[in-house]
Motif scaffolding. Structure first.
Motif, PDB file in Angstrom:
ATOM      1  N   TRP A 371      30.222  37.203  77.748  1.00  0.00           N
ATOM      2  CA  TRP A 371      30.432  38.684  77.625  1.00  0.00           C
ATOM      3  C   TRP A 371      31.658  39.205  77.114  1.00  0.00           C
ATOM      4  N   LEU A 372      31.436  40.126  76.121  1.00  0.00           N
ATOM      5  CA  LEU A 372      32.603  40.961  75.482  1.00  0.00           C
ATOM      6  C   LEU A 372      32.790  42.348  75.461  1.00  0.00           C
ATOM      7  N   LYS A 373      33.815  43.056  75.809  1.00  0.00           N
ATOM      8  CA  LYS A 373      34.027  44.245  75.650  1.00  0.00           C
ATOM      9  C   LYS A 373      34.991  44.696  74.728  1.00  0.00           C
ATOM     10  N   PHE A 374      34.937  45.372  73.457  1.00  0.00           N
ATOM     11  CA  PHE A 374      35.701  45.972  72.777  1.00  0.00           C
ATOM     12  C   PHE A 374      36.359  47.305  73.097  1.00  0.00           C
ATOM     13  N   GLN A 375      37.556  47.598  72.576  1.00  0.00           N
ATOM     14  CA  GLN A 375      38.385  48.732  72.918  1.00  0.00           C
ATOM     15  C   GLN A 375      37.351  49.901  72.770  1.00  0.00           C
ATOM     16  N   PRO A 376      37.443  51.081  73.472  1.00  0.00           N
ATOM     17  CA  PRO A 376      36.706  52.005  73.494  1.00  0.00           C
ATOM     18  C   PRO A 376      36.766  53.166  72.198  1.00  0.00           C
ATOM     19  N   ASP A 377      37.939  52.877  71.347  1.00  0.00           N
ATOM     20  CA  ASP A 377      37.951  53.775  70.212  1.00  0.00           C
ATOM     21  C   ASP A 377      37.772  52.635  69.108  1.00  0.00           C
ATOM     22  N   LEU A 378      37.000  51.651  69.040  1.00  0.00           N
ATOM     23  CA  LEU A 378      36.806  50.859  67.922  1.00  0.00           C
ATOM     24  C   LEU A 378      36.218  51.485  66.688  1.00  0.00           C
ATOM     25  N   VAL A 445      26.352  48.410  67.338  1.00  0.00           N
ATOM     26  CA  VAL A 445      27.632  47.646  68.036  1.00  0.00           C
ATOM     27  C   VAL A 445      28.222  48.226  69.112  1.00  0.00           C
ATOM     28  N   PRO A 446      28.342  47.670  70.350  1.00  0.00           N
ATOM     29  CA  PRO A 446      28.596  48.345  71.578  1.00  0.00           C
ATOM     30  C   PRO A 446      30.106  48.563  71.617  1.00  0.00           C
ATOM     31  N   VAL A 447      30.548  49.759  72.026  1.00  0.00           N
ATOM     32  CA  VAL A 447      31.967  49.925  72.123  1.00  0.00           C
ATOM     33  C   VAL A 447      32.407  50.363  73.411  1.00  0.00           C
ATOM     34  N   ALA A 508      44.467  46.347  68.322  1.00  0.00           N
ATOM     35  CA  ALA A 508      43.151  45.888  68.546  1.00  0.00           C
ATOM     36  C   ALA A 508      43.123  45.036  69.651  1.00  0.00           C
ATOM     37  N   TYR A 509      42.273  45.168  70.861  1.00  0.00           N
ATOM     38  CA  TYR A 509      42.265  44.663  71.791  1.00  0.00           C
ATOM     39  C   TYR A 509      40.521  44.517  72.387  1.00  0.00           C
ATOM     40  N   GLN A 510      40.495  43.640  73.390  1.00  0.00           N
ATOM     41  CA  GLN A 510      39.255  43.287  73.924  1.00  0.00           C
ATOM     42  C   GLN A 510      39.452  42.379  75.065  1.00  0.00           C
TER      43      GLN A 510
END
Length: 528
Positions: A371-378, A445-447, A508-510
């Protein structure tokens, strides 16, 4: 084919030559209008026989949106696919119909001299008669084609690129619909422009009938000799899902899982993940196929001596307690890059924070899930410029093959989309070669939220080779065909997840959670 579209008068020829002199783009600075007589002659020139603009006309910046206007095929007959189409044989109809060019005149002065497309005598050793050069961002060429049977067709370009223009890209429209998104082309020359290759292969679904194919320059510049359309190989029927797949490793970073100290080297550092996940029973690191384990690798990107304090000043990993996908608290691996080593807030120098598995040689099929979660402002950070790429997963052999799964940012259209590619960029010193690439612009692409990533790879030199990718239970890619390199080397670095971007505004973070490895599709895998 008769390469003389019309017989120009002396006046028309002089107009065409002067129109070409107006060009000032890279590679085509041919002079300037220096006399009143020249200006007077240009103002006296009329339109060209196919309706193109003349010197001094303002380019039609909305031409690429006029999908209703169609031209007629050059030469009179509509090419039926499969076919190889010479770039210079774009449709008749002139500016906004057969092509769109941002400047007036034919800088090459060849073939269709009254059109505002830069046509030069071919410098491709393979021939072709003529090539189109100075293909600038936003320009396009249109070709009427006949598709005899509905189905999937491969398209690729005979093109030349130069390292002075990185991330050169094209895209394809069919009847006004974007079919590929931006397709980044490899660099075919170390210097100069005369090394042409077949590049940028994409698979497109066509409906039978007469279609208008448009080749866009999504990112300048490249030279174009020809376009090849061929029937895509039919994928073999998927075999029944094998039963009894076994877990190789599973961890949600719970229990005594911890991050070790940084082990510095030159321009980077290793960092171990240690301990036992009490919820799964597996101990870190995963040792698959008799391998040596896994590590985090923090790479500064430049060959310069670092210390732990300077490195962690801008790049680090943490095990954090966060809200998980179900809404309950969970532990997750957090990866952060604040800026590049030189302080830049856009990463172009290979600064990266990777999770690397070092497998053994007794290799088989491999399924990866997490499971992956990208930063909200990607979205904002990856579309601030014209292009950006963020690597999701990267698999490499000892030098002859790589599978890389990316998110791309399209600055012009303010969107994110998926990209999967097989190439030989595996630190083996081979000339770069892209074997295949696929794009998915349909599934978003979910962010800023958790989503599930799944990959499955079956390696083979034949048609049964398979690379399958799904996101949130939706299949993104399912590519059958050879996926071995020229030397048939085994994987020696598998990076299931990593924090590595090019062109993205930093930081950049996740977050990563519930990571698992299986020797086949597990029962809970998405439909495949």
């Amino acid at each position: 084919m008769d390469h003389q579209e019309f017989t120009p008068t002396v006046r028309e020829a002089r107009c065409a030559r002067l129109a070409g002199c107006r060009k000032t783009r890279f590679g085509s600075v041919r002079g300037w209008l220096a006399t009143v007589a020249a200006v007077a002659l240009l103002s006296a020139c009329g339109g060209d026989p196919d309706g193109g603009t003349v010197a001094g006309d303002a380019p039609d910046v909305t031409a690429d949106k006029r999908v209703a206007a169609t031209g007629t095929p050059y030469g009179g007959s509509v090419p039926a696919v499969p076919a190889t189409i010479e770039a210079e044989n774009f449709d008749r109809g002139g500016e906004g119909v057969g092509y769109h060019d941002t400047t007036s005149g034919n800088a090459g002065g060849q073939y269709r001299t009254a059109e505002s497309v830069d046509i030069f005598a071919s410098d491709d050793p393979a021939g072709g008669g003529y090539v189109v050069k100075n293909f600038a961002s936003g320009e396009w060429l249109a070709y009427t084609i006949q598709v005899p049977t509905s189905g999937n067709y491969d398209i690729e370009l005979r093109a030349s690129t130069n390292p002075s223009f990185p991330n050169t890209a094209y895209r394809v429209e069919v009847d006004g619909v974007d079919k590929t998104g931006a397709v980044v082309l490899p660099t075919t020359n170390t210097s100069g422009w005369n090394n042409y290759q077949w590049v940028g292969k994409k698979t497109i679904q066509f409906a039978a009938g007469t279609r208008v194919l448009k080749i866009f320059a999504d990112q300048q510049y490249f030279n174009l000799n020809s376009i090849r359309l061929s029937a895509a190989p039919a994928a073999p029927a998927p075999e029944a899902t094998p039963t009894g797949a076994k877990p190789l490793f599973k961890s949600g970073f719970e229990g005594s899982t911890a991050l070790g100290s940084l082990l510095m080297y030159g321009n980077g550092a290793w960092q171990d993940i240690v301990g036992t996940d009490t919820q799964t029973g597996f101990a870190w690191p995963p040792k698959i196929w008799g391998g040596t384990g896994s590590r985090m690798q923090l790479i500064a990107g430049d060959a310069l001596s670092l210390t732990a304090s300077t490195l962690t000043g801008y790049m680090y990993n943490q095990l954090q307690t966060v809200t998980g996908r179900s809404g309950a608290s969970t532990r997750a691996l957090y990866s952060h890059i604040q800026h590049s080593i030189d302080g830049s807030l856009v990463n172009w120098n290979s600064t990266q924070n990777d999770f690397v598995i070092f497998p053994g040689t007794n290799q088989g099929d491999l399924y990866v899930g997490y499971w992956l979660k990208f930063q909200p402002d990607l979205l904002q950070r990856m579309t601030a410029g014209s292009w950006a790429g963020r690597v999701v997963s990267d698999w490499k052999t000892a030098g002859d093959y790589r599978i890389i799964f990316n998110v791309y940012g399209d600055g012009a259209n303010k969107r994110l989309y998926w990209h999967l590619q097989g190439d030989n960029v595996a630190n083996g010193g081979l000339p770069k070669q892209i074997f295949w690439q696929l794009t998915n612009t349909t599934i978003p692409v979910p962010v800023g939220r958790w989503f599930r990533v799944e990959m499955f790879v079956h390696r083979s030199g034949g048609a049964d080779g398979r690379v399958w990718v799904a996101v949130d239970g939706q299949k993104l890619f399912d590519r059958y065909g050879p996926n071995l390199g020229v030397n048939g080397l085994s994987w020696n670095r598998i990076m299931p997840f990593l924090n590595y971007s090019s062109g993205q505004q930093l930081p950049a973070y996740q977050w990563i959670d519930d990571f698992e490895l299986w020797d086949g599709f597990p029962a809970h895998a998405s439909a495949h």
